[in-house]
Design an enzyme around this catalytic site. Structure first.
Site, PDB file in Angstrom:
ATOM      1  CD  GLU A 233      -2.447   2.426   1.706  1.00  0.00           C
ATOM      2  OE1 GLU A 233      -2.110   3.439   2.019  1.00  0.00           O
ATOM      3  OE2 GLU A 233      -2.112   1.881   3.271  1.00  0.00           O
ATOM      4  CB  CYS A 267      -1.954   6.424   2.391  1.00  0.00           C
ATOM      5  SG  CYS A 267      -3.163   6.171   3.340  1.00  0.00           S
TER       6      CYS A 267
END
Ligand code: ADP
Length: 461
Positions: A233, A267
């Site tokens: 990720e 993020c």
């Protein structure tokens, strides 16, 4: 006379105050193969237990996690500067969400049967073997939870390397699990990228990583030699589109929260805002008001809404992008570089920029800081084209009249798009980045299954 060198340690300092929080011993590189060997032995016994037995054992950690939550949250706040209220919330969730997370993993990994007229096939989900979980500092408890738990439920042994910025809360979390797991099923190593790279290269079977795109690429290169399975990720450059029929108060409230939360070190932070020119002035004014009214300060203060950047290095990345943008013609309406005194230490004030162009690094590279760059657009088509003009594809949000916003959302290439809300999906949804924001993903049935090797076993009917 031979002298013994002291074992190297990582000394952790509070980014708000500079005070020493604690230290952890750095794992020597040459010890890592033995850590993997121990994991391999432990994994055989762990995988021999049933899925339900493994789940029950992990659920036994709930009490230890609840008891440690206050300490874990305080450590997280002290290590990386997250406001104490948010850090405690994250730590408490590690206990309160445990049952739900383990249940989701068990459901995803339970055997499934497919049948046609001639064949019955069992889909079985086997562990890969030894998994490395390498995590960042921005959600220093949640990231280990999401990267380690499904790997364990699937029957892998896990070697966990928390970020060198936040090793103490990571260690505290792992100890709660270790208190109920067989020896060496979960081990922790400490260090920076050198330990991370050595772990990836030490013959593990799966690497689960959350972090920067550059490090994801380095891991992929290292893993290529063994075709090691990867779940990466990576970063994002999330757009927010504000259409001409948006509820501007709601859009601005979202922009302020999602650009500045955790000092922009999320993020899925909003990193680029595209607003229709007919509503741009009002929207921008609301965002400036929101930015200037946020209370910034020491993370230990309960009323603090925005703490410092996690480190001097992180601040320098943000300041470089800001200064470059301003030199190229961007205007700062609030925050750092607004003509007022520069913030001291690792602090960066919530900053609103206008007159930015797509060429500026603040519009191209991940900022990971409290900056909201606003671009005026004259149509949906222009907003969509500019929003999609990035190699990243993590989250995105569109604010507008619901049907209109839904049509625009369809045209965005991000892995997760929110309509009049953030990008998170309903329970059971995967957490997924497209293109350079992810390689593999986690969460929900489809994400959890990536922590296991699916096999088919078929017989004639
Ligand atoms: P950040 O810049 O946010 O610290 P990174 O992607 O560099 O993000 O780091 C995330 C995690 O990856 C940390 O635990 C770090 O120690 C680790 N790491 C850094 N470089 C490497 C590498 N080459 N191989 C494996 N892990 C690494």
């Amino acid at each position: 006379m031979p002298t013994t060198l002291p074992a190297p340690v990582l000394t952790i300092r509070n980014p708000a105050t500079g005070a020493v929080v604690g230290e952890v011993p750095v794992t020597p590189i040459d010890v890592i193969p033995a850590v993997v060997a121990r994991a391999r032995i432990a994994q055989a016994g762990w995988a021999a237990r049933t899925l339900d037995e493994r789940a029950a054992m992990l659920l036994g950690a709930k009490g230890a996690l609840a008891a440690a939550a206050e300490r874990m949250g305080t450590l997280a706040s002290q290590e990386m500067g997250k406001p104490i209220k948010e850090a405690l919330g994250e730590a408490k969730y590690a206990a309160s969400g445990l049952e739900e997370m383990v249940r989701e993993a068990v459901e995803a990994l339970r055997e499934e049967v497919l049948e046609d007229a001639n064949v019955t096939t069992r889909l079985v989900f086997d562990p890969f073997g030894v998994a490395a979980a390498i995590t960042p500092w921005n959600f220093p408890i949640l990231m280990p939870v999401q990267n380690v738990l499904p790997a364990l439920v699937a029957g892998n042994a896990v070697i966990f390397k928390p970020s060198e910025v936040s090793p103490l809360c990571g260690q505290a979390w792992a100890e709660c699990l270790q208190s109920v797991l067989p020896e060496d099923v979960l081990q922790v190593i400490h260090g920076d990228g050198k330990q991370g790279a050595a772990l990836v290269g030490a013959g593990v079977d799966l690497v689960v990583f959350t972090g920067s795109r550059a490090t994801g690429m380095a891991i992929m290169r290292e893993a290529a030699g063994h075709l090691t399975r990867l779940i990466l990720e990576l970063g994002g450059k999330d757009p927010l589109l504000v259409l001409e029929d948006a509820d501007l108060e709601a859009a601005a409230t979202f922009a302020v929260r999602n650009s500045f939360r955790n000092a922009g070190q999320v993020c899925v932070s909003t990193e680029r805002i595209f607003v229709h020119e007919s509503v741009a002035d009002r929207f921008t004014q609301l965002v400036v008001e929101g930015a200037t009214s946020m209370k910034q300060g020491d993370s230990a203060d309960e009323s603090t809404q925005i703490g410092p950047m996690s480190s001097a290095r992180q601040k320098s990345i943000v300041m470089r992008q800001l200064q470059e943008a301003i030199a190229a013609g961007a205007r700062c309406l609030a925050g750092e570089c607004d003509g007022g005194p520069a913030s001291a230490g690792n602090f960066v004030r919530p900053t609103v920029l206008v007159d930015v162009t797509p060429q500026m690094s603040i519009m191209r590279d991940e900022t990971f800081g409290p900056v909201a760059p606003i671009v005026r657009v004259n149509s949906d088509a222009q907003a969509v084209a500019m929003a999609n003009d990035t190699p990243y594809g993590l989250g995105a949000a569109v604010f507008g009249a619901p049907d209109h916003a839904a049509r625009v959302a369809e045209r965005l290439t991000a892995g997760m798009v929110g309509i009049n809300k953030g990008c998170g999906g309903a329970d059971g949804s995967p957490w997924v980045g497209s293109r350079h924001s992810g390689h593999g993903f986690h969460g929900g049935k489809y994400g959890t299954r990536q922590f296991a090797q699916v096999r088919t076993i078929s017989r004639s009917r």
